[in-house]
Design a protein around this motif. Structure first.
Motif, PDB file in Angstrom:
ATOM      1  N   ASN A 150       0.816  -1.209   0.000  1.00 48.62           N
ATOM      2  CA  ASN A 150       0.000   0.000   0.000  1.00 48.62           C
ATOM      3  C   ASN A 150       0.853   1.263   0.000  1.00 48.62           C
ATOM      4  O   ASN A 150       0.545   2.235  -0.702  1.00 48.62           O
ATOM      5  N   LYS A 153       2.240   1.585  -3.548  1.00 49.86           N
ATOM      6  CA  LYS A 153       1.273   2.105  -4.513  1.00 49.86           C
ATOM      7  C   LYS A 153       1.123   3.617  -4.400  1.00 49.86           C
ATOM      8  O   LYS A 153       1.038   4.320  -5.410  1.00 49.86           O
ATOM      9  N   SER A 194      -6.809  11.685  -3.904  1.00 48.85           N
ATOM     10  CA  SER A 194      -7.552  10.428  -4.048  1.00 48.85           C
ATOM     11  C   SER A 194      -6.992   9.571  -5.170  1.00 48.85           C
ATOM     12  O   SER A 194      -7.013   8.332  -5.097  1.00 48.85           O
ATOM     13  N   THR A 197      -4.142   7.494  -3.742  1.00 51.77           N
ATOM     14  CA  THR A 197      -4.506   6.423  -2.810  1.00 51.77           C
ATOM     15  C   THR A 197      -5.485   5.412  -3.410  1.00 51.77           C
ATOM     16  O   THR A 197      -5.829   4.430  -2.762  1.00 51.77           O
ATOM     17  N   GLU A 198      -5.908   5.668  -4.631  1.00 54.15           N
ATOM     18  CA  GLU A 198      -6.873   4.761  -5.279  1.00 54.15           C
ATOM     19  C   GLU A 198      -6.320   3.335  -5.339  1.00 54.15           C
ATOM     20  O   GLU A 198      -5.177   3.105  -5.725  1.00 54.15           O
ATOM     21  N   GLY A 199      -7.143   2.390  -4.935  1.00 60.78           N
ATOM     22  CA  GLY A 199      -6.750   0.986  -4.985  1.00 60.78           C
ATOM     23  C   GLY A 199      -5.926   0.520  -3.802  1.00 60.78           C
ATOM     24  O   GLY A 199      -5.464  -0.633  -3.786  1.00 60.78           O
ATOM     25  N   THR A 200      -5.745   1.379  -2.809  1.00 61.09           N
ATOM     26  CA  THR A 200      -4.989   0.989  -1.610  1.00 61.09           C
ATOM     27  C   THR A 200      -5.937   0.765  -0.435  1.00 61.09           C
ATOM     28  O   THR A 200      -7.075   1.235  -0.430  1.00 61.09           O
ATOM     29  N   GLU A 201      -5.444   0.055   0.547  1.00 57.58           N
ATOM     30  CA  GLU A 201      -6.198  -0.187   1.771  1.00 57.58           C
ATOM     31  C   GLU A 201      -5.547   0.571   2.923  1.00 57.58           C
ATOM     32  O   GLU A 201      -4.341   0.806   2.926  1.00 57.58           O
ATOM     33  N   THR A 202      -6.356   0.961   3.896  1.00 56.24           N
ATOM     34  CA  THR A 202      -5.788   1.586   5.088  1.00 56.24           C
ATOM     35  C   THR A 202      -5.088   0.523   5.925  1.00 56.24           C
ATOM     36  O   THR A 202      -5.431  -0.660   5.874  1.00 56.24           O
ATOM     37  N   VAL A 203      -4.080   0.960   6.669  1.00 58.07           N
ATOM     38  CA  VAL A 203      -3.316   0.050   7.512  1.00 58.07           C
ATOM     39  C   VAL A 203      -3.399   0.521   8.962  1.00 58.07           C
ATOM     40  O   VAL A 203      -3.990   1.565   9.261  1.00 58.07           O
ATOM     41  N   ASP A 204      -2.786  -0.233   9.835  1.00 57.21           N
ATOM     42  CA  ASP A 204      -2.851   0.098  11.258  1.00 57.21           C
ATOM     43  C   ASP A 204      -1.444   0.224  11.825  1.00 57.21           C
ATOM     44  O   ASP A 204      -0.902  -0.716  12.401  1.00 57.21           O
ATOM     45  N   GLN A 232      -3.638   7.345   5.716  1.00 57.96           N
ATOM     46  CA  GLN A 232      -3.951   5.959   5.348  1.00 57.96           C
ATOM     47  C   GLN A 232      -3.566   4.975   6.451  1.00 57.96           C
ATOM     48  O   GLN A 232      -3.647   3.768   6.264  1.00 57.96           O
TER      49      GLN A 232
END
Length: 310
Positions: A150, A153, A194, A197-204, A232
């Motif tokens: 992510n 990307k 946007s 960040t398109e096509g990415t997932e948030t992380v922790d 993100q």
């Protein structure tokens, strides 16, 4: 996490320029024997007033190396030298000279807030010492795509314009904290962000470290990318380094990457040294430029218009 024992960028508190007043004859006899011409005399006096010194930035910067080469290549710069300092010290010296309408020659690059704030011009470079327009590119460590897809990307998608970066740079120059200027720009440019960040997932809390050289452009761009990553869910650290250690940190895999690679000229030698040990994600900004810059009120348009030291 990147160890802060790297060779650090030495930030010079200020740069002093010795201005030598050029005397000129006032008598009719002196005027009648002056065959140099008013324009040539003025151009010659620039070098005298500046002690034949170009105000530079950090010693490791490509624009400084190119300027030193220009001193060797141009007969008009014979006897001149490039005084290294820091980008901040250069900007301070430039501002002081303009405030007093005094001559100054600086190592310059764009995009930079100084072109929005002051009326400046690049000196023409007939010999092509400073090269053509440059790109600012993104470089990441090998394996980042597999380890942190992510982040990879987002860094790969990051791309903006000279107007975008200069808006952030002006805010920072006016006293806004870099991270706050970055947040404000992101808030006003959600459509562009946007697309990154398109096509990415948030992380922790995934850790990401970016490095940058302490130039105004790279302070702006790195803070913007860092804030996007933070939004993100990444735990982001940004670390300022000198040019060589910045490239080395990415190539050795100590950090995730950088958005601060000026090519093909400024960082050309470093790219040649490390290109096989990192991943080139392409340009994030086109049309960058480096060269010798002067205030527009100076009566010179080309490097060849300057006068050598007698």
């Amino acid at each position: 996490m990147f160890n802060l024992d790297w060779k650090r960028l030495g930030i010079t508190a200020g740069l002093s320029l010795t201005l030598v007043a050029a005397g000129c004859g006032s008598s009719e006899e002196e005027a009648s024997t002056d065959t140099s011409g008013g324009e040539d005399s003025e151009k010659a006096s620039y070098g005298e007033q500046l002690d034949y010194t170009i105000t530079g930035i950090e010693a490791g910067a490509g624009v400084v190396a190119a300027s030193q080469k220009a001193v060797e290549e141009y007969e008009s710069l014979a006897g001149w030298e490039v005084a290294t300092s820091s980008s901040g010290a250069m900007a301070t010296a430039l501002g002081d000279a303009i405030e007093n309408e005094e001559p100054i020659v600086v190592t310059g690059w764009s995009p930079h807030w100084k072109f929005a704030k002051y009326d400046l011009k690049y000196l023409k470079d007939p010999k092509g010492v400073f090269g053509e327009a440059e790109q600012i590119k993104t470089m990441v460590r090998q394996g980042l795509e597999e380890d942190k897809p992510n982040a990879y990307k987002i860094l790969d998608a990051f791309q903006w314009t000279g107007e975008d970066i200069e808006n952030v740079m002006l805010e920072i120059n006016d006293g806004v904290a870099p991270e706050e200027a970055a947040k404000a720009w992101i808030e006003e440019n959600q459509d562009k962000v946007s697309s990154w960040t398109e096509g990415t997932e948030t992380v922790d809390g995934t850790e990401v470290e970016l490095v940058y050289v302490n130039w105004d452009t790279e302070i702006a761009s790195t803070n913007v990318v860092a804030e996007v990553l933070k939004q993100q869910g990444f735990d982001v650290t940004i670390t300022p380094l000198n040019n060589g250690p910045m490239w080395e940190a990415v190539a050795e895999g100590e950090v995730a990457g950088m958005v601060a690679a000026w090519l093909p000229a400024t960082h050309g030698d470093l790219y040649a040294e490390y290109k096989d040990s990192l991943v080139d994600l392409g340009e994030n900004l086109e049309g960058a430029k480096v060269g010798l810059v002067v205030p527009s009120y100076m009566d010179v348009d080309s490097i060849e218009d300057l006068q050598p030291k007698e």
